[in-house]
Design a protein around this motif. Structure first.
Motif, short mmCIF file in Angstrom:
data_model
loop_
_atom_site.label_atom_id
_atom_site.label_comp_id
_atom_site.label_asym_id
_atom_site.label_seq_id
_atom_site.Cartn_x
_atom_site.Cartn_y
_atom_site.Cartn_z
N TRP A 42 10.23 -7.14 1.74
CA TRP A 42 9.20 -6.68 2.67
C TRP A 42 9.55 -6.88 4.14
O TRP A 42 9.06 -6.17 5.02
N LEU A 47 0.29 -2.49 -7.53
CA LEU A 47 0.72 -3.49 -6.55
C LEU A 47 0.36 -4.90 -6.99
O LEU A 47 1.11 -5.84 -6.73
N HIS A 104 5.35 2.37 3.54
CA HIS A 104 6.56 2.04 2.80
C HIS A 104 7.49 3.24 2.74
O HIS A 104 7.04 4.40 2.78
N PHE A 122 8.24 -6.73 -3.71
CA PHE A 122 7.95 -7.03 -2.31
C PHE A 122 8.94 -8.05 -1.75
O PHE A 122 8.74 -8.58 -0.66
N ILE A 130 6.70 1.25 -5.43
CA ILE A 130 7.21 -0.04 -5.00
C ILE A 130 7.50 -0.89 -6.22
O ILE A 130 6.62 -1.14 -7.05
N VAL A 176 3.10 -7.88 -7.53
CA VAL A 176 3.02 -9.24 -6.97
C VAL A 176 3.12 -10.26 -8.09
O VAL A 176 3.83 -11.28 -7.97
N VAL A 226 -0.11 0.09 2.80
CA VAL A 226 1.22 -0.31 2.32
C VAL A 226 1.99 0.90 1.81
O VAL A 226 3.17 1.10 2.14
N ASP A 256 6.68 -10.53 -9.13
CA ASP A 256 7.49 -11.27 -8.16
C ASP A 256 7.25 -12.78 -8.27
O ASP A 256 8.15 -13.58 -7.96
#
Length: 591
Positions: A368, A159, A357, A365, A362, A163, A353, A166
């Motif tokens: 989200w 995760l 989800h 995000f 994942i 991030v 999460v 992203d």
């Protein structure tokens, strides 16, 4: 006036010179009076500890593993040791375990000792909350924390890396290495150091510190020369405890190290046992080597402690003074909060999460805020699962019963070792510490062999789990109680006896109340260990005695990541409730 048991009572007639006959009779009477207590304790520890260790040792020197009808006396050999320690893989695993144990112990002692000191002895902001921060990671079992950090920091797909991706940054976080394993073990074993060291700091009499201050010593000198040396038994006990627990930890090493082919001794043992054909004898040889290592460490620790006196509780009121941190109050608070975020907020957030989800994997995000992305189906499935509910009930029953039995047995052994001159008391300590030296994965096999061979119908019952956990956690209970009993001066108890109280009443009315914080901490520690234990029950559970730790690990191993995350979060809630109740009614001050 109390007459010595070595002398015959004086009468009205002149006493004739003693001869060997009366002297021998007196000695026999003394032995009959003094032997029952250590004999009972030796018998109990023999069944709980020595027999499983004996089966493991026998397997290390045998061509066969013990089982009903064949306990392995035939075919004794030393070849298992040559096979194991002549292997490059075993040597690498041993070096890796040493690095992991030392690194994890250093991290855990630094974090736990820091939190114990600032929450027990300083005026740091939010001191009561920081005490809770020191305990919170115990609500998250280390293997659950490893699963959560694998979700957070796996290379590329973690995760944190998602991030970073992203945000257009490189995905550089990778947990699957020695540093990641040390990090996870360190943060989740820090509460053990916190509990033991906090108990020492909170019971410390301030007289010596105040005397040093009156004679011109600075605060740093008082801490360095008086406060920390007086806490040395707890610090040394914590160091040995955490080192051996992290060296022997199998689930975290398997989850993190196994993904990258990084072997420690426990994962190496696991591979030996699960090879075709199984190499249980070679795995037992590794366990024997660890037994010898920890016995040496215990001897060194006892030698250091025995040279000095660490009594800090006397007949006066005990209320340690608070040290004014001044400008360091805010940095100390921030340090505690940083540990809280790393050990609890981020891992629990990751589990939440994934559980909510729509997919456990994942990729981004960026979506989200779309309703279809989030769902509570994983929690509903966990709550409706008969397997999960039954396993949770079993875990609570076994945890409470094992903690109570372990604390009681640990107090009895620690009292005999530290407060009496009964024969054989020193041996009780070394027997109590033996399970710490045997990897849980191997001890589980030893316990299985023991209770299959013994003519007692315990296999397949929760009572076997309670017995197994009491045996496996005897070192932690003994160290926790011993750290507290060493700080209560024996003169307090002896004074009650001199004023007419029986020894049992003196212990119950004087010693136990003064040890209340330490005993409650030990009970809480054993409760958390029982609730968290995974490796020992792997070889003992049946469909009727499955524990929640088994359900979580099986779900993760089978790729049911959302189910494992949801059950883990519900599991943490139950542990938190049990710990809160124990803390509320165990350590609060009496009015």
């Amino acid at each position: 006036m109390t007459l010595s048991t070595e002398e015959p009572r004086l009468g009205t007639k002149p006493v004739a010179p003693r001869h060997d006959g009366p002297r021998s009779t007196a000695r026999l009477r003394t032995l009959r009076r003094r032997l029952p207590v250590p004999a009972v304790l030796y018998g109990t520890l023999a069944v709980l500890v020595l027999l499983p260790v004996a089966f493991v040792t026998l397997s290390a020197f045998s061509n066969d593993t013990p089982r009903p009808g064949n306990i392995g006396f035939a075919g004794l050999t030393l070849d298992n040791f040559g096979t194991v320690f002549g292997s490059a893989g075993a040597r690498r695993a041993a070096v890796n375990s040493l690095m992991v144990g030392l690194g994890s112990a250093a991290v855990a002692l630094t974090i736990g000792g820091f939190l114990a000191f600032i929450s027990a002895r300083t005026n740091v902001y939010l001191r009561r909350f920081l005490y809770l921060v020191g305990l919170i990671p115990m609500f998250l079992p280390s293997y659950v924390g490893a699963i959560a950090w694998a979700i957070l920091a796996a290379p590329n797909a973690g995760l944190i890396n998602v991030v970073l991706g992203d945000l257009g940054l490189p995905r550089f976080v990778d947990l699957y290495n020695v540093g990641g394993l040390v990090f996870v073990l360190g943060i989740y074993y820090a509460p053990y150091a916190f509990l033991l060291i906090h108990s020492s700091f909170s019971l410390m009499n301030p007289d010596l510190e105040e005397a040093a201050s009156v004679h011109g010593a600075s605060t740093s000198q008082v801490l360095r020369r008086i406060t920390f040396p007086l806490a040395l038994p707890a610090i040394l006990g914590s160091a040995i405890l955490i080192f051996t627990l992290t060296v022997e930890n199998f689930p975290v090493a398997q989850i993190i190290g196994g993904a990258s082919g990084f072997d420690t001794l426990p994962t190496y043992i696991w591979r030996l046992m699960n090879s075709t054909p199984s190499q249980g004898n070679e795995a037992a040889a590794v366990a024997v080597a660890l037994v010898l290592t920890v016995l040496v460490a215990t001897l060194v620790q006892r030698g250091i402690v025995s040279r000095r006196t660490f009594t800090t509780v006397s007949g006066k009121g005990v209320k340690p003074r608070r040290i004014d941190l001044g400008a360091w109050r805010v940095p100390a608070l921030l340090g505690g909060l940083a540990y809280f975020v790393v050990s609890a907020v981020l891992p629990l957030g990751a589990l939440l999460v994934v559980a909510l989800h729509d997919s456990p994997y994942i990729a981004t995000f960026s979506d989200w805020n779309e309703p279809r992305v989030w769902s509570a189906d994983a929690f509903m499935s966990a709550l409706e699962s008969a397997t999960a509910r039954g396993a949770m009930t079993n875990s609570v029953i076994v945890g409470i019963a094992a903690a109570a039995a372990g604390t009681l047995l640990a107090f009895a052994v620690a009292y005999v070792v530290n407060r009496t001159t009964l024969p054989g008391r020193s041996g009780l300590e070394y027997i109590s510490m033996l399970p710490l030296a045997v990897p849980a994965i191997v001890l589980g096999l030893g316990l299985l062999w023991t209770w299959l061979v013994l003519p007692l119908p315990l296999y397949g019952t929760l009572l076997l789990m309670i017995v197994a956990f009491t045996a496996a956690q005897m070192p932690q209970g003994f160290r926790g109680v011993s750290g507290s009993i060493l700080q209560v001066h024996h003169d307090l108890e002896d004074s009650a006896v001199m004023h007419g109280a029986s020894r049992t009443r003196a212990v119950r009315k004087v010693t136990l109340p003064l040890m209340r914080v330490g005993i409650t901490s030990t009970f809480l520690l054993l409760l958390m260990l029982s609730m968290r234990e995974l490796t020992v029950p792997l070889f003992l559970f049946t469909s009727d005695t499955r524990l929640i730790s088994i359900v979580i690990f099986d779900s993760y191993e089978n790729g049911i990541l959302q189910g494992a995350a949801a059950i883990s979060l519900l599991y943490c809630v139950v542990i938190f409730v049990l710990a809160a109740v124990a803390q509320r009614y165990g350590t609060r001050e009496r009015s």
